[in-house]
Design a protein around this motif. Structure first.
Motif, PDB file in Angstrom:
ATOM      1  N   THR A   1      13.008  47.262  38.126  1.00  0.00           N
ATOM      2  CA  THR A   1      14.806  46.131  38.514  1.00  0.00           C
ATOM      3  C   THR A   1      14.436  45.535  39.604  1.00  0.00           C
ATOM      4  OG1 THR A   1      14.828  48.979  37.615  1.00  0.00           O
ATOM      5  CG2 THR A   1      16.272  47.859  38.731  1.00  0.00           C
ATOM      6  N   LEU A   2      15.822  44.310  39.394  1.00  0.00           N
ATOM      7  CA  LEU A   2      16.081  43.940  40.719  1.00  0.00           C
ATOM      8  C   LEU A   2      17.129  43.642  41.187  1.00  0.00           C
ATOM      9  CD1 LEU A   2      13.763  40.582  39.761  1.00  0.00           C
ATOM     10  CD2 LEU A   2      13.195  42.315  40.643  1.00  0.00           C
ATOM     11  N   VAL A   3      17.958  44.135  42.003  1.00  0.00           N
ATOM     12  CA  VAL A   3      19.788  43.679  42.332  1.00  0.00           C
ATOM     13  C   VAL A   3      20.217  42.891  42.378  1.00  0.00           C
ATOM     14  CG1 VAL A   3      21.279  45.205  43.880  1.00  0.00           C
ATOM     15  CG2 VAL A   3      18.957  46.603  43.360  1.00  0.00           C
ATOM     16  N   PHE A   4      21.036  41.733  41.582  1.00  0.00           N
ATOM     17  CA  PHE A   4      21.946  41.052  41.714  1.00  0.00           C
ATOM     18  C   PHE A   4      22.897  40.987  42.463  1.00  0.00           C
ATOM     19  CE2 PHE A   4      24.905  37.522  39.228  1.00  0.00           C
ATOM     20  CZ  PHE A   4      24.731  37.136  39.826  1.00  0.00           C
ATOM     21  N   GLU A   5      23.261  40.928  43.383  1.00  0.00           N
ATOM     22  CA  GLU A   5      24.735  40.878  44.351  1.00  0.00           C
ATOM     23  C   GLU A   5      25.815  39.280  44.054  1.00  0.00           C
ATOM     24  OE1 GLU A   5      24.593  42.524  48.208  1.00  0.00           O
ATOM     25  OE2 GLU A   5      25.430  40.420  48.606  1.00  0.00           O
ATOM     26  N   SER A   6      27.118  39.365  43.996  1.00  0.00           N
ATOM     27  CA  SER A   6      27.686  38.509  43.854  1.00  0.00           C
ATOM     28  C   SER A   6      29.038  38.281  45.063  1.00  0.00           C
ATOM     29  CB  SER A   6      28.058  38.133  42.745  1.00  0.00           C
ATOM     30  OG  SER A   6      29.154  36.895  42.397  1.00  0.00           O
ATOM     31  N   ASN A   7      29.226  37.538  45.357  1.00  0.00           N
ATOM     32  CA  ASN A   7      30.272  37.970  46.758  1.00  0.00           C
ATOM     33  C   ASN A   7      30.932  36.412  46.671  1.00  0.00           C
ATOM     34  OD1 ASN A   7      28.742  39.389  47.743  1.00  0.00           O
ATOM     35  ND2 ASN A   7      27.331  37.739  49.454  1.00  0.00           N
ATOM     36  N   TYR A   8      32.507  37.616  46.740  1.00  0.00           N
ATOM     37  CA  TYR A   8      33.933  36.803  46.947  1.00  0.00           C
ATOM     38  C   TYR A   8      34.694  36.581  47.655  1.00  0.00           C
ATOM     39  CZ  TYR A   8      33.274  33.989  42.252  1.00  0.00           C
ATOM     40  OH  TYR A   8      33.140  32.603  41.166  1.00  0.00           O
ATOM     41  N   SER A   9      35.578  35.300  48.338  1.00  0.00           N
ATOM     42  CA  SER A   9      36.086  35.729  49.178  1.00  0.00           C
ATOM     43  C   SER A   9      37.775  36.624  48.564  1.00  0.00           C
ATOM     44  CB  SER A   9      37.065  34.956  49.663  1.00  0.00           C
ATOM     45  OG  SER A   9      38.521  35.273  50.111  1.00  0.00           O
ATOM     46  N   SER A  10      38.330  37.992  48.852  1.00  0.00           N
ATOM     47  CA  SER A  10      39.124  38.478  48.586  1.00  0.00           C
ATOM     48  C   SER A  10      40.603  38.386  49.596  1.00  0.00           C
ATOM     49  CB  SER A  10      39.033  39.747  48.507  1.00  0.00           C
ATOM     50  OG  SER A  10      38.682  41.136  49.780  1.00  0.00           O
ATOM     51  N   ALA A  11      40.655  37.854  50.610  1.00  0.00           N
ATOM     52  CA  ALA A  11      42.036  37.123  50.882  1.00  0.00           C
ATOM     53  C   ALA A  11      42.978  37.099  50.165  1.00  0.00           C
ATOM     54  CB  ALA A  11      41.232  35.759  51.802  1.00  0.00           C
ATOM     55  N   ILE A  12      42.288  36.237  49.013  1.00  0.00           N
ATOM     56  CA  ILE A  12      43.644  36.347  47.298  1.00  0.00           C
ATOM     57  C   ILE A  12      42.932  36.660  46.124  1.00  0.00           C
ATOM     58  CG2 ILE A  12      45.341  34.739  48.826  1.00  0.00           C
ATOM     59  CD1 ILE A  12      43.890  32.869  47.558  1.00  0.00           C
ATOM     60  N   GLY A  13      43.888  37.431  46.082  1.00  0.00           N
ATOM     61  CA  GLY A  13      42.971  37.707  43.958  1.00  0.00           C
ATOM     62  C   GLY A  13      42.325  36.124  43.614  1.00  0.00           C
ATOM     63  N   HIS A  14      42.114  36.734  42.915  1.00  0.00           N
ATOM     64  CA  HIS A  14      41.595  35.655  41.649  1.00  0.00           C
ATOM     65  C   HIS A  14      40.935  36.276  40.033  1.00  0.00           C
ATOM     66  CE1 HIS A  14      40.180  32.859  45.036  1.00  0.00           C
ATOM     67  NE2 HIS A  14      40.045  33.800  45.845  1.00  0.00           N
TER      68      HIS A  14
END
Length: 492
Positions: free
Chosen positions: A409-422
């Motif tokens: 099992t590997l863990v994938f992480e994705s990060n986005y700014s949430s200062a505004i919605g997308h």
């Protein structure tokens, strides 16, 4: 022990140490020349490259092109792909900036086409889109399909089946496959009888000149496109605010009142393919695509095989409600997905695909050990490749080969700014996996000896130049020591 050289008139004997130094210098110089001549020391193959143009992309302000082009121009034969680069250009070949035409994505997909059959655009769109059907099932049921997809290794092989694919970041993201590896293409033993090997290209571009909301158009917000049904006429649910369902081919994003809406122009996707001819010196790698929206769950008896994965491709980022302050470091949407790997092998490459607002992604072992990370570069100007507010590149990871065992099992992480919605963002991670590692017993000199078989004429001329330089160096050395008499001890 010492070795001596003796001066005798205008003649002298070069010491064994000097001969060794000159030999090493010659070998090193030959290696550099082989690289400069297009020979890859990693596998002794001549690197080849060719530039092609897609069919026309005809766009007017606010319009969308999302076409599928089959049997595109592409290198033929049994080859090893080394990289695939692309960008949007105008009719004069000039790069087009993202703030005029946004490249949402492009993908290339190999397939087998039945000889003598011409595929229709409707067939391609139905079977090769993100929600397409699996042509292999038709083959397994006993019928003879018009085409058979050649898919990547997984994990989302029913939706994300392509080999290469990027978006706005394409100009400054490396797709280079490290030596001595290559993506094997066109093996004649794998082509079914009655079929031929071809390539498909899907290009999704949005013309944002004069639009009311440039970011909203690139994120495919349904209200800006005035869309309530998808391209097949099926109703879109009210909770779907934006994404691929609302910016399909020939849709129109809202343009400012009074803006000249008649300025149509013709563009192209210019793509450059780099490859080597296939032989046993090239080690094959398999492409796997991880999706942060993958619904796979680790359950008893689960193996992580492709059929267990349901990937939605896109997702929304909700705006931060507290402790936001417009600070992206604080306002961060973090998505994590644990996925069982369906292979044994070594990860040798990794890169992430994200949209505007993306803050990078990473792949970890289950214990938290970092395998690979990929971070975006945002533009700061207006020129192509540096457009402010857009992701213009993603860093690529070339780790020391990381061994992964099947079922791990590997863990994938994705990060986005949430200062505004997308809306309609993506978090995809491409990895390349080798089944075997190169034989490090092959020394650099041996590699050069093998490469000499493939040096072209210009390469041989260059090598002759280096030999001449070595001779000159020896002469200089002799003259510098001409005034010395007798013996000079040289320690070893």
């Amino acid at each position: 022990m010492s070795i001596s050289r003796k001066k005798a008139g205008n003649r002298f004997v070069i010491s064994e140490r000097m001969m060794g130094c000159l030999g090493r210098y010659l070998i090193f110089s030959l290696g550099l020349l082989l690289v400069a001549a297009g020979i890859s020391p990693g596998h002794g193959k001549k690197i080849k490259s060719a530039v092609f143009l897609s069919p026309k992309l005809v766009l007017s302000p606010g319009s969308v092109v999302n076409e599928y082009y089959h049997n595109i121009d592409f290198p033929r034969g049994h080859i090893g792909l080394k990289r695939f680069d692309a960008e949007v250009v105008d009719e004069a070949g000039n790069p087009v900036p993202l703030h005029e035409t946004y490249l949402h994505h492009w993908i290339i997909q190999p397939y087998y086409a039945r000889k003598g059959v011409e595929l229709s655009e409707q067939d391609l769109r139905k079977n090769l889109g993100f929600s397409g059907q699996d042509s292999h099932r038709n083959l397994e049921s006993g019928s003879e399909p018009d085409f058979i997809l050649v898919k990547n290794g997984g994990l989302c092989r029913n939706t994300l089946r392509h080999y290469f694919g990027l978006g706005s970041e394409t100009r400054k993201t490396s797709t280079h496959v490290p030596d001595p590896y290559g993506i094997e293409i066109g093996n004649p033993e794998e082509i079914p009888d009655g079929y031929e090997f071809r390539w498909l290209l899907n290009t999704h571009a949005i013309d944002t000149r004069g639009v009311e909301d440039r970011l909203g158009c690139t994120e495919c917000r349904c209200d800006l496109y005035n869309i309530t049904v998808d391209e097949y006429g099926r109703p879109i649910t009210s909770d779907y605010k934006g994404g691929l369902l609302c910016c399909y081919d020939k849709t129109q994003c809202r343009v400012r009142k009074g803006f000249d809406n008649g300025r149509t122009r013709t563009l192209y996707l210019k793509y450059t393919v780099t490859w080597v001819d296939w032989d046993s010196s090239v080690l094959p790698v398999t492409i796997y695509i991880l999706d942060i929206t993958d619904s796979w769950k680790k359950t008893k008896g689960s193996t992580g095989i492709n059929d267990e994965h349901n990937c939605h491709v896109e997702y929304d980022v909700k705006p931060c409600k507290s402790n936001c302050a417009g600070d992206d470091d604080v306002s961060l949407d973090v998505e994590r997905k644990s996925l069982a790997m369906p292979f044994n092998g070594y990860i040798v490459y990794g890169v992430c695909h994200q949209h505007a607002g993306g803050r990078g992604a990473a792949l970890y072992r289950e214990d938290g050990g970092l395998i690979c990370s990929s971070t975006p570069t945002y533009g700061k100007g207006v020129e192509p490749g540096n457009e402010a507010g857009y992701i213009v590149g993603m860093s690529t990871c070339y780790p020391e080969p990381v061994k992964v065992t099947k079922g791990e099992t590997l863990v994938f992480e994705s990060n986005y700014s949430s200062a505004i919605g997308h809306t309609g963002v993506m978090g995809l991670f491409y990895i390349m996996v080798a089944q075997q590692l190169p034989d490090h017993g092959n020394s650099f000199p041996a590699l050069i000896r093998g490469n000499l078989k493939t040096v072209n004429l210009s390469g041989l001329v260059a090598v002759a130049g280096v030999v001449a330089l070595v001779v000159i160096a020896a002469v200089v050395y002799r003259r510098q020591n001409r005034q010395q008499d007798g013996y000079e001890p040289l320690s070893t």
